[in-house]
Write an enzyme that holds these catalytic residues in place. Structure first.
Site, PDB file in Angstrom:
ATOM      1  N   GLU A   1      39.334  38.856  32.635  1.00  0.00           N
ATOM      2  CA  GLU A   1      39.562  40.270  32.936  1.00  0.00           C
ATOM      3  C   GLU A   1      40.423  40.937  31.862  1.00  0.00           C
ATOM      4  OE1 GLU A   1      40.764  40.761  37.002  1.00  0.00           O
ATOM      5  OE2 GLU A   1      41.610  42.750  36.651  1.00  0.00           O
TER       6      GLU A   1
ATOM      7  N   SER B   1      45.550  36.869  43.375  1.00  0.00           N
ATOM      8  CA  SER B   1      46.005  37.047  42.002  1.00  0.00           C
ATOM      9  C   SER B   1      47.396  36.433  41.904  1.00  0.00           C
ATOM     10  CB  SER B   1      46.032  38.545  41.688  1.00  0.00           C
ATOM     11  OG  SER B   1      46.558  38.776  40.405  1.00  0.00           O
TER      12      SER B   1
ATOM     13  N   GLY C   1      43.015  45.051  43.074  1.00  0.00           N
ATOM     14  CA  GLY C   1      44.131  45.464  43.929  1.00  0.00           C
ATOM     15  C   GLY C   1      45.277  45.988  43.096  1.00  0.00           C
TER      16      GLY C   1
ATOM     17  N   LYS D   1      47.253  35.334  35.985  1.00  0.00           N
ATOM     18  CA  LYS D   1      47.670  36.261  34.945  1.00  0.00           C
ATOM     19  C   LYS D   1      47.946  35.424  33.700  1.00  0.00           C
ATOM     20  CE  LYS D   1      47.772  40.209  37.191  1.00  0.00           C
ATOM     21  NZ  LYS D   1      46.877  41.316  36.802  1.00  0.00           N
TER      22      LYS D   1
ATOM     23  N   ASP E   1      43.312  37.014  34.013  1.00  0.00           N
ATOM     24  CA  ASP E   1      43.480  38.452  33.762  1.00  0.00           C
ATOM     25  C   ASP E   1      44.607  38.643  32.749  1.00  0.00           C
ATOM     26  OD1 ASP E   1      43.761  41.194  33.806  1.00  0.00           O
ATOM     27  OD2 ASP E   1      44.176  41.354  35.963  1.00  0.00           O
TER      28      ASP E   1
ATOM     29  N   LYS F   1      42.940  33.812  40.716  1.00  0.00           N
ATOM     30  CA  LYS F   1      43.046  34.564  39.452  1.00  0.00           C
ATOM     31  C   LYS F   1      44.440  34.339  38.894  1.00  0.00           C
ATOM     32  CE  LYS F   1      43.676  39.465  38.582  1.00  0.00           C
ATOM     33  NZ  LYS F   1      43.143  40.824  38.813  1.00  0.00           N
TER      34      LYS F   1
ATOM     35  N   LYS G   1      38.736  49.652  41.223  1.00  0.00           N
ATOM     36  CA  LYS G   1      39.935  50.003  41.992  1.00  0.00           C
ATOM     37  C   LYS G   1      39.853  51.495  42.260  1.00  0.00           C
ATOM     38  CE  LYS G   1      42.987  46.672  39.718  1.00  0.00           C
ATOM     39  NZ  LYS G   1      44.128  46.491  38.784  1.00  0.00           N
TER      40      LYS G   1
ATOM     41  N   ASP H   1      38.822  46.087  33.667  1.00  0.00           N
ATOM     42  CA  ASP H   1      39.670  46.704  34.694  1.00  0.00           C
ATOM     43  C   ASP H   1      40.202  48.014  34.087  1.00  0.00           C
ATOM     44  OD1 ASP H   1      41.783  47.458  36.364  1.00  0.00           O
ATOM     45  OD2 ASP H   1      42.732  45.509  36.461  1.00  0.00           O
TER      46      ASP H   1
HETATM   47  O1  OSB Z   1      45.462  43.958  36.721  1.00  0.00           O
HETATM   48  O2  OSB Z   1      44.488  43.549  38.524  1.00  0.00           O
HETATM   49  C1  OSB Z   1      45.504  43.887  37.940  1.00  0.00           C
HETATM   50  C2  OSB Z   1      48.435  44.211  40.372  1.00  0.00           C
HETATM   51  C3  OSB Z   1      49.032  45.370  39.892  1.00  0.00           C
HETATM   52  C4  OSB Z   1      48.506  45.990  38.792  1.00  0.00           C
HETATM   53  C5  OSB Z   1      47.368  45.455  38.155  1.00  0.00           C
HETATM   54  C6  OSB Z   1      46.761  44.308  38.630  1.00  0.00           C
HETATM   55  C7  OSB Z   1      47.323  43.658  39.746  1.00  0.00           C
HETATM   56  C8  OSB Z   1      46.819  42.398  40.294  1.00  0.00           C
HETATM   57  C9  OSB Z   1      47.131  42.080  41.745  1.00  0.00           C
HETATM   58  O3  OSB Z   1      46.236  41.563  39.645  1.00  0.00           O
HETATM   59  C10 OSB Z   1      46.071  42.534  42.677  1.00  0.00           C
HETATM   60  C11 OSB Z   1      46.519  42.546  44.119  1.00  0.00           C
HETATM   61  O4  OSB Z   1      46.621  41.483  44.717  1.00  0.00           O
HETATM   62  O5  OSB Z   1      46.788  43.631  44.671  1.00  0.00           O
HETATM   63 MG    MG Z   2      43.450  43.488  36.209  1.00  0.00          MG
END
Ligand code: OSB
Ligand code: MG
Length: 369
Positions: A213, A135, A290, A163, A188, A161, A262, A238
């Site tokens: 996402e 991510s 994650g 953001k 995402d 992925k 998660k 999510d």
């Molecule tokens: O939205 O998936 C998410 C990290 C912290 C809070 C929300 C998200 C995320 C990530 C990173 O996208 C996921 C990771 O590598 O742990």
């Molecule tokens: Mg997410």
């Protein structure tokens, strides 16, 4: 297993680089590490609540309060033979899934160790390796993002992925697709859009994303169902999926075609496996998300992702992606084929390093009956 003692530690660890989403930016990652003692064994769990209520309403402070004053008192001195029994003892306490998940994870580790089983095996895992995706947070500009992707691809991460947010979406994805026409790519939004943005979101269909996402509000299912009908790109939820019931309703409404699981968001590994089973029964693929976990939470996520329904690459990267020094040994590493090996030792299958845990601890409390 009788829960004899519980130990709460708040920790704070510096990320190797800041992580930025549509809604917040993190540089120091707090967490609560829960240790449960039983029959000479110690089980570890991680509570993934963050510094502020940005991803969900929970924070390290609310989780500490709920763990110390409600969850741990409900289990201390009592015996539980399964996670179902443990959850039954927590049944009167509403909400606070991340606090519950941290406690439950420590119990799962204990249970697996007592049965001389790996956590993956105990959960019903079938894979020896899990697929690792990465991510990538919002960057300063597009050239910077392209070089980050280049670097991560070279390390072996298979799925990228990104953001996104309204000012960091179409132009960014267009540039990424031009430079990397064939990579497995997804985006995402962390709830940055509204249904009124539907015409704008339709532009994302041209980038052949694996999935989009959580485009809409963090607790929405209804508008996602409307949006999914208009998008070619599969929506993956999510934030909106907090319970197995939410997952069922989302699928029945057509609010998404995929679900990111998660354990922290859904109240623990037991609920996570229930969502996995529900989705599997309906032919809906899942993957493990994650929350910037330390090695403790990462190990539990890896065990979960070894279940057969986890068919998309997971947001589970190597320890080094976030930490200069993880608090476990050995750290998780990315294999050359873009996977991470599922530990086979008892419990989490990795060792918590006491001196390292101590070094990052900012608050500690021991609870006994
Ligand atoms: O939205 O998936 C998410 C990290 C912290 C809070 C929300 C998200 C995320 C990530 C990173 O996208 C996921 C990771 O590598 O742990
Ligand atoms: Mg997410």
């Amino acid at each position: 297993m009788k829960i004899e003692t519980a130990e709460l530690r708040q920790i704070e660890m510096e990320l190797v680089e800041p992580f930025e989403t549509s809604g917040w930016r993190e540089t120091l990652r707090p967490a609560i590490i829960i240790a449960l003692h039983s029959e000479g064994l110690t089980g570890y769990g991680e509570c993934v609540a963050g510094a502020g209520p940005w991803y969900s309403y929970e924070t390290v402070q609310t989780a500490w309060h709920v763990l110390k004053d409600f969850l741990i008192p409900a289990v201390l001195g009592k015996s539980f033979a399964s996670a179902e029994e443990l959850q039954a003892a927590l049944g009167r306490i509403r909400g606070h899934p991340m606090a519950k998940a941290g406690l439950e994870a420590a119990f799962w580790d204990l249970l697996a160790q007592s049965q001389k089983s790996s956590l993956a095996q105990l959960l019903g895992g079938t894979k020896e390796r899990i697929e690792s995706g990465i991510s990538i947070g919002i960057q300063k500009d597009i050239p910077e993002l392209l070089s980050v992707i280049e670097h991560r691809r070279a390390q072996g991460y298979k799925r990228i992925k990104l953001k996104i947010k309204p000012s960091w979406d179409v132009a960014v994805l267009r540039a990424v697709r031009e430079r990397f026409p064939d990579i497995e790519l997804m985006a995402d939004a962390n709830a940055a859009y509204r249904l009124a943005d539907r015409e704008h979101l339709k532009h994302l269909d041209e980038f052949r994303l694996l999935m989009l996402e959580q485009p809409l509000d963090y607790d929405d299912l209804i508008d996602h169902a409307v949006l999914q009908k208009e998008l070619k790109t599969p929506i993956c939820l999510d934030e909106s999926i907090k319970t197995p019931e939410d997952a069922r309703k989302a699928l029945e409404l057509g609010a998404c075609r995929l679900i990111n699981i998660k354990p922290g968001r859904v109240g623990g590994l037991l609920n996570a496996t229930r969502i996995h089973d529900l989705c599997r029964g309906r032919g809906v693929p899942v993957w493990c998300g994650g929350m910037l976990e330390t090695g403790i939470g990462r190990a539990a996520n890896i065990a979960l992702a070894s279940l057969p329904g986890f068919v998309f690459p997971n947001d589970i990267s190597a320890s080094a992606r976030y930490w200069r020094e993880d608090i476990i040994e050995p750290p998780f590493v990315l294999e050359r084929d873009g996977t991470i090996t599922v530990p086979t030792g008892p419990g989490l299958g990795v060792q918590v390093v006491p001196e390292r845990l101590k070094k990052v601890t900012t608050r500690r409390e021991i609870l006994q009956r």
